[in-house]
Design a protein around this motif. Structure first.
Motif, PDB file in Angstrom:
ATOM      1  N   GLU A   1      -9.126 -18.524  -0.929  1.00  0.00           N
ATOM      2  CA  GLU A   1      -9.969 -18.859  -2.084  1.00  0.00           C
ATOM      3  C   GLU A   1     -11.091 -17.853  -2.292  1.00  0.00           C
ATOM      4  OE1 GLU A   1     -12.914 -22.504  -3.610  1.00  0.00           O
ATOM      5  OE2 GLU A   1     -11.725 -22.719  -1.774  1.00  0.00           O
ATOM      6  N   ASN A   2     -11.334 -17.513  -3.555  1.00  0.00           N
ATOM      7  CA  ASN A   2     -12.529 -16.769  -3.926  1.00  0.00           C
ATOM      8  C   ASN A   2     -13.740 -17.680  -3.777  1.00  0.00           C
ATOM      9  OD1 ASN A   2     -11.357 -18.266  -6.230  1.00  0.00           O
ATOM     10  ND2 ASN A   2     -13.164 -17.534  -7.338  1.00  0.00           N
ATOM     11  N   ILE A   3     -14.883 -17.133  -3.351  1.00  0.00           N
ATOM     12  CA  ILE A   3     -16.037 -17.993  -3.101  1.00  0.00           C
ATOM     13  C   ILE A   3     -17.157 -17.719  -4.100  1.00  0.00           C
ATOM     14  CG2 ILE A   3     -15.455 -18.016  -0.644  1.00  0.00           C
ATOM     15  CD1 ILE A   3     -18.193 -16.467  -0.267  1.00  0.00           C
ATOM     16  N   ALA A   4     -18.107 -18.645  -4.145  1.00  0.00           N
ATOM     17  CA  ALA A   4     -19.324 -18.490  -4.939  1.00  0.00           C
ATOM     18  C   ALA A   4     -20.345 -17.708  -4.132  1.00  0.00           C
ATOM     19  CB  ALA A   4     -19.889 -19.858  -5.307  1.00  0.00           C
ATOM     20  N   ALA A   5     -21.151 -16.899  -4.808  1.00  0.00           N
ATOM     21  CA  ALA A   5     -22.120 -16.063  -4.098  1.00  0.00           C
ATOM     22  C   ALA A   5     -23.471 -16.082  -4.798  1.00  0.00           C
ATOM     23  CB  ALA A   5     -21.614 -14.634  -3.981  1.00  0.00           C
ATOM     24  N   LEU A   6     -24.527 -16.168  -4.001  1.00  0.00           N
ATOM     25  CA  LEU A   6     -25.883 -16.002  -4.507  1.00  0.00           C
ATOM     26  C   LEU A   6     -26.305 -14.536  -4.454  1.00  0.00           C
ATOM     27  CD1 LEU A   6     -27.793 -19.026  -2.909  1.00  0.00           C
ATOM     28  CD2 LEU A   6     -27.270 -18.683  -5.313  1.00  0.00           C
ATOM     29  N   ILE A   7     -25.701 -13.780  -3.566  1.00  0.00           N
ATOM     30  CA  ILE A   7     -26.090 -12.391  -3.358  1.00  0.00           C
ATOM     31  C   ILE A   7     -24.875 -11.487  -3.484  1.00  0.00           C
ATOM     32  CG2 ILE A   7     -28.084 -12.885  -1.898  1.00  0.00           C
ATOM     33  CD1 ILE A   7     -26.339 -12.485   0.535  1.00  0.00           C
ATOM     34  N   GLY A   8     -25.133 -10.218  -3.777  1.00  0.00           N
ATOM     35  CA  GLY A   8     -24.078  -9.222  -3.831  1.00  0.00           C
ATOM     36  C   GLY A   8     -24.353  -8.103  -2.847  1.00  0.00           C
TER      37      GLY A   8
ATOM     38  N   ASN B   1     -20.466 -16.751 -10.047  1.00  0.00           N
ATOM     39  CA  ASN B   1     -20.631 -15.309  -9.929  1.00  0.00           C
ATOM     40  C   ASN B   1     -20.971 -14.659 -11.265  1.00  0.00           C
ATOM     41  OD1 ASN B   1     -20.050 -15.645  -7.243  1.00  0.00           O
ATOM     42  ND2 ASN B   1     -17.926 -14.978  -7.419  1.00  0.00           N
ATOM     43  N   HIS B   2     -20.623 -15.318 -12.357  1.00  0.00           N
ATOM     44  CA  HIS B   2     -21.034 -14.847 -13.682  1.00  0.00           C
ATOM     45  C   HIS B   2     -22.550 -14.986 -13.837  1.00  0.00           C
ATOM     46  CE1 HIS B   2     -21.360 -14.307 -17.970  1.00  0.00           C
ATOM     47  NE2 HIS B   2     -21.792 -15.542 -18.127  1.00  0.00           N
TER      48      HIS B   2
ATOM     49  N   ASP C   1     -17.841 -10.975 -15.260  1.00  0.00           N
ATOM     50  CA  ASP C   1     -17.142 -11.573 -16.394  1.00  0.00           C
ATOM     51  C   ASP C   1     -15.934 -12.373 -15.908  1.00  0.00           C
ATOM     52  OD1 ASP C   1     -15.841 -12.224 -18.715  1.00  0.00           O
ATOM     53  OD2 ASP C   1     -15.691 -10.182 -19.487  1.00  0.00           O
ATOM     54  N   PRO C   2     -15.942 -13.704 -16.057  1.00  0.00           N
ATOM     55  CA  PRO C   2     -14.793 -14.507 -15.597  1.00  0.00           C
ATOM     56  C   PRO C   2     -13.488 -14.136 -16.290  1.00  0.00           C
ATOM     57  CG  PRO C   2     -16.688 -15.910 -16.059  1.00  0.00           C
ATOM     58  CD  PRO C   2     -17.016 -14.558 -16.592  1.00  0.00           C
ATOM     59  N   SER C   3     -13.555 -13.838 -17.590  1.00  0.00           N
ATOM     60  CA  SER C   3     -12.333 -13.505 -18.321  1.00  0.00           C
ATOM     61  C   SER C   3     -11.733 -12.207 -17.794  1.00  0.00           C
ATOM     62  CB  SER C   3     -12.650 -13.380 -19.816  1.00  0.00           C
ATOM     63  OG  SER C   3     -11.479 -13.109 -20.554  1.00  0.00           O
ATOM     64  N   LYS C   4     -12.572 -11.250 -17.463  1.00  0.00           N
ATOM     65  CA  LYS C   4     -12.089  -9.985 -16.902  1.00  0.00           C
ATOM     66  C   LYS C   4     -11.438 -10.222 -15.542  1.00  0.00           C
ATOM     67  CE  LYS C   4     -13.730  -5.275 -15.912  1.00  0.00           C
ATOM     68  NZ  LYS C   4     -13.514  -5.175 -14.473  1.00  0.00           N
ATOM     69  N   ALA C   5     -12.068 -11.084 -14.740  1.00  0.00           N
ATOM     70  CA  ALA C   5     -11.489 -11.394 -13.430  1.00  0.00           C
ATOM     71  C   ALA C   5     -10.109 -12.027 -13.586  1.00  0.00           C
ATOM     72  CB  ALA C   5     -12.417 -12.320 -12.643  1.00  0.00           C
ATOM     73  N   LEU C   6      -9.975 -12.970 -14.540  1.00  0.00           N
ATOM     74  CA  LEU C   6      -8.677 -13.610 -14.758  1.00  0.00           C
ATOM     75  C   LEU C   6      -7.645 -12.599 -15.224  1.00  0.00           C
ATOM     76  CD1 LEU C   6      -9.729 -16.939 -16.525  1.00  0.00           C
ATOM     77  CD2 LEU C   6      -9.095 -16.609 -14.124  1.00  0.00           C
TER      78      LEU C   6
ATOM     79  N   PRO D   1     -19.036 -24.677 -19.299  1.00  0.00           N
ATOM     80  CA  PRO D   1     -18.569 -23.302 -19.045  1.00  0.00           C
ATOM     81  C   PRO D   1     -17.437 -23.228 -18.013  1.00  0.00           C
ATOM     82  CG  PRO D   1     -20.964 -23.357 -19.127  1.00  0.00           C
ATOM     83  CD  PRO D   1     -20.513 -24.775 -19.146  1.00  0.00           C
ATOM     84  N   VAL D   2     -17.455 -24.101 -17.006  1.00  0.00           N
ATOM     85  CA  VAL D   2     -16.390 -24.099 -16.006  1.00  0.00           C
ATOM     86  C   VAL D   2     -15.084 -24.583 -16.641  1.00  0.00           C
ATOM     87  CG1 VAL D   2     -15.592 -25.152 -13.847  1.00  0.00           C
ATOM     88  CG2 VAL D   2     -17.964 -24.357 -14.057  1.00  0.00           C
ATOM     89  N   LEU D   3     -15.165 -25.614 -17.483  1.00  0.00           N
ATOM     90  CA  LEU D   3     -13.968 -26.097 -18.175  1.00  0.00           C
ATOM     91  C   LEU D   3     -13.414 -25.032 -19.108  1.00  0.00           C
ATOM     92  CD1 LEU D   3     -15.203 -29.714 -18.959  1.00  0.00           C
ATOM     93  CD2 LEU D   3     -13.425 -29.077 -17.316  1.00  0.00           C
ATOM     94  N   ASP D   4     -14.306 -24.249 -19.731  1.00  0.00           N
ATOM     95  CA  ASP D   4     -13.842 -23.187 -20.615  1.00  0.00           C
ATOM     96  C   ASP D   4     -13.076 -22.117 -19.834  1.00  0.00           C
ATOM     97  OD1 ASP D   4     -14.975 -24.452 -22.773  1.00  0.00           O
ATOM     98  OD2 ASP D   4     -16.801 -23.231 -22.784  1.00  0.00           O
ATOM     99  N   ILE D   5     -13.527 -21.810 -18.614  1.00  0.00           N
ATOM    100  CA  ILE D   5     -12.800 -20.835 -17.789  1.00  0.00           C
ATOM    101  C   ILE D   5     -11.438 -21.403 -17.396  1.00  0.00           C
ATOM    102  CG2 ILE D   5     -12.838 -19.516 -15.630  1.00  0.00           C
ATOM    103  CD1 ILE D   5     -15.903 -19.597 -15.778  1.00  0.00           C
ATOM    104  N   LEU D   6     -11.384 -22.708 -17.106  1.00  0.00           N
ATOM    105  CA  LEU D   6     -10.107 -23.345 -16.792  1.00  0.00           C
ATOM    106  C   LEU D   6      -9.154 -23.243 -17.976  1.00  0.00           C
ATOM    107  CD1 LEU D   6      -8.338 -25.047 -14.889  1.00  0.00           C
ATOM    108  CD2 LEU D   6      -9.436 -27.088 -15.856  1.00  0.00           C
ATOM    109  N   THR D   7      -9.667 -23.485 -19.190  1.00  0.00           N
ATOM    110  CA  THR D   7      -8.836 -23.369 -20.388  1.00  0.00           C
ATOM    111  C   THR D   7      -8.339 -21.942 -20.566  1.00  0.00           C
ATOM    112  OG1 THR D   7      -9.946 -25.213 -21.509  1.00  0.00           O
ATOM    113  CG2 THR D   7      -8.838 -23.604 -22.900  1.00  0.00           C
ATOM    114  N   ASP D   8      -9.232 -20.965 -20.311  1.00  0.00           N
ATOM    115  CA  ASP D   8      -8.840 -19.559 -20.402  1.00  0.00           C
ATOM    116  C   ASP D   8      -7.702 -19.264 -19.422  1.00  0.00           C
ATOM    117  OD1 ASP D   8      -8.693 -16.826 -20.722  1.00  0.00           O
ATOM    118  OD2 ASP D   8     -10.738 -16.405 -20.063  1.00  0.00           O
TER     119      ASP D   8
END
Length: 518
Positions: A143-150, A183-184, A190-195, A229-236
């Motif tokens: 799984e990809n994880i959520a991050a506060l830092i880069g 991460n956005h 960009d979530p769409s770019k990642a997808l 916004p999370v549901l929109d990424i799921l729809t994408d």
């Protein structure tokens, strides 16, 4: 291949509600919270009804510099077998650092921390995943994880990094769309770019969860409703392909069962919207072969099928390989998930589309590759050493107060450090619920003060004992009765006598004793 459908994270607090929920095809249980020889009755009943149970690990640390611990791998395998699971899942993250590779104290994060997206790390991570695949009786998804830092100096986007991981190892992907949103907000990705860069055929299933924003930082809490916004990424995502499974995660602050059912319905509607968009795109592409009323009829038929697909859970796309298929895919020179599919590799760091992968290439600098397209072992060992030093420096800054390594955002590191300490206090209160009762309102302040000078070096249960030892050695708490209760609690758990099998009774006694002192 197996379709999972629509599921929810199984937690003891909502076990009864999950059993009664309509339309639940499968559940996911935190692997470390399940004992293979003593499965919770709720999970046993779900399995008897034919509900699939997937163990979800959180402590393996596949993104760490050390090779995966054999004992942890054995434990994960035992849980997969006990639950009759079609696959197991873990995270692309590191959870501990220090030790022999750095000649420094061993440190535990108690949390999933991001790895730098570099070629060095990719070599280490892929070797760790192969070790895990060889030790597990069923396929693995990461799984990809959520991050506060880069991390400074990253060389790949998230989509490119995940593509490489799946392509080199044949591992499946568990895509958390809530983490893409996190991460956005936190890293400007960009979530769409990642997808667009993901190998969609490698996706095993999808996570959906809620969180909250504070001071411009998104916290992936799993304790709040799923935001739009999370549901929109799921729809994408659903507009690009039909995911084999989708699961709602909720770890605390559990609402009424009706609210969880409403969230699941909202998730199904988001999937349906994506499926309809996918059909529209397919019909536009095929517009040359259908026209007029025939095209309208075709659209109506395909749209109806898309709605039925979403209403029934999710699509039937392929999910689980047999053990032989998995091992063969992981060993192909061209890598697993993308092999033979004609899928295009994500482009360079700007995200442009790349050329189709040549059959004899595995992804990074060809000059460093050994047999079967893998890097030479000495190169991987060197990468482990460099990664170990970097992760130890960061984790030490987060949990031990050492200077923040160069290149990191110091403010964000501070936010992450406070979040780790707060989570540590919360989890210790869960695994040792008597402590907040004995210490009362002073528990949290006392624990956070302790955490500032005592990094976690083992699990949460050991942390609870160490916290109690710290208080007692300092003559705390000040109330004589409370100190006596704390000492009795510590003796009961640190001595040779087996722990009582009546935790609820112990908690009730501790509560009664505290109330009697007031």
């Amino acid at each position: 291949m197996e379709r999972l459908g629509t599921g929810i994270g199984w937690r003891p607090e909502i076990a009864d509600a999950v059993e009664r929920m309509p339309g639940i095809d499968w559940v996911e249980a935190v692997a470390e919270n399940v004992c293979p020889g003593h499965l919770p009755d709720s999970l046993r009943r779900l399995r008897e009804r034919g509900v699939t149970v997937v163990p979800h690990g959180v402590s393996l640390g596949l993104g760490g510099a050390d090779r995966p611990d054999a004992g942890r791998l054995t434990a994960l395998a035992e849980r997969a077998e006990a639950l009759g699971s079609p696959l197991v899942t873990e995270h692309i993250a590191f959870v501990r650092a220090g030790g022999p590779l750095t000649a420094s104290p061993h440190l535990e994060a108690g949390h999933l921390l991001p790895v730098p997206r570099t070629r060095d790390v990719l070599d280490v991570l892929c070797e760790n995943i192969r070790i895990a695949q060889d030790a597990l009786p069923v396929p693995l998804a990461v799984e990809n994880i959520a991050a506060l830092i880069g991390w400074p100096g990253e060389e790949m986007t998230e989509g490119q990094f995940l593509y490489e991981v799946a392509d080199r190892t044949g591992v499946r992907l568990l895509i958390d769309v809530a983490n893409l949103h996190t991460n956005h907000v936190n890293r400007g990705e960009d979530p769409s770019k990642a997808l667009a860069e993901l190998p969609l055929e490698a996706i095993a299933y999808v996570h959906v969860a809620g969180g909250f924003e504070r001071d411009g930082v998104w916290h992936d809490s799993h304790a709040h409703p799923v935001p739009r916004p999370v549901l929109d990424i799921l729809t994408d995502l659903a507009s690009r392909f039909s995911p084999p499974g989708v699961l709602l995660e909720r770890d605390e602050n559990f609402p009424a069962p009706a609210e969880l059912e409403h969230e699941l319905s909202t998730i199904r509607r988001a999937l349906e919207a994506g499926a309809v968009d996918r059909v529209k795109a397919e019909l536009r592409a095929a517009a040359g072969t259908a026209s007029g009323g025939r095209g309208d009829a075709l659209f109506a038929a395909r749209a109806g099928a898309a709605r039925r697909e979403a209403a029934g859970g999710v699509g039937s796309g392929h999910l689980v390989q047999t053990g032989a298929e998995r091992q063969e895919g992981a060993r192909r020179v061209t890598g697993g998930a993308g092999s033979g599919t004609g899928a295009s590799r994500p482009g360079n760091e700007t995200g442009t589309a790349g050329a189709t992968r040549p059959a004899d290439e595995t992804g990074t600098a060809g000059a460093t590759r050994g047999a079967f397209g893998r890097p030479h072992q000495e190169d991987v060992d060197g990468a482990r050493q460099r990664l170990a030093l970097a992760q130890a420096a960061l984790l030490s800054a987060l949990v031990a107060g050492t200077p923040v390594p160069e290149g990191f955002d110091r403010v964000r590191v501070g936010v992450q450090a406070r979040a780790l300490a707060a989570k540590r206090a919360d989890v210790v209160a869960k695994v040792a619920p008597e402590l907040p009762v004995i210490l009362g309102d002073g528990y949290r302040t006392a624990f956070l003060g302790y955490a500032q000078t005592h990094p976690m070096t083992s699990g949460y249960r050991r942390d609870a004992l160490s916290f109690a030892e710290h208080l007692l050695s300092a003559g705390h708490p000040g109330d004589t009765g409370a100190r006596r209760e704390l000492r009795e609690w510590w003796l009961e758990r640190s001595g040779p006598a087996p722990r009582s099998r009546r935790p609820a009774h112990r908690l009730a006694l501790a509560t009664r004793r505290v109330l009697s002192r007031r």
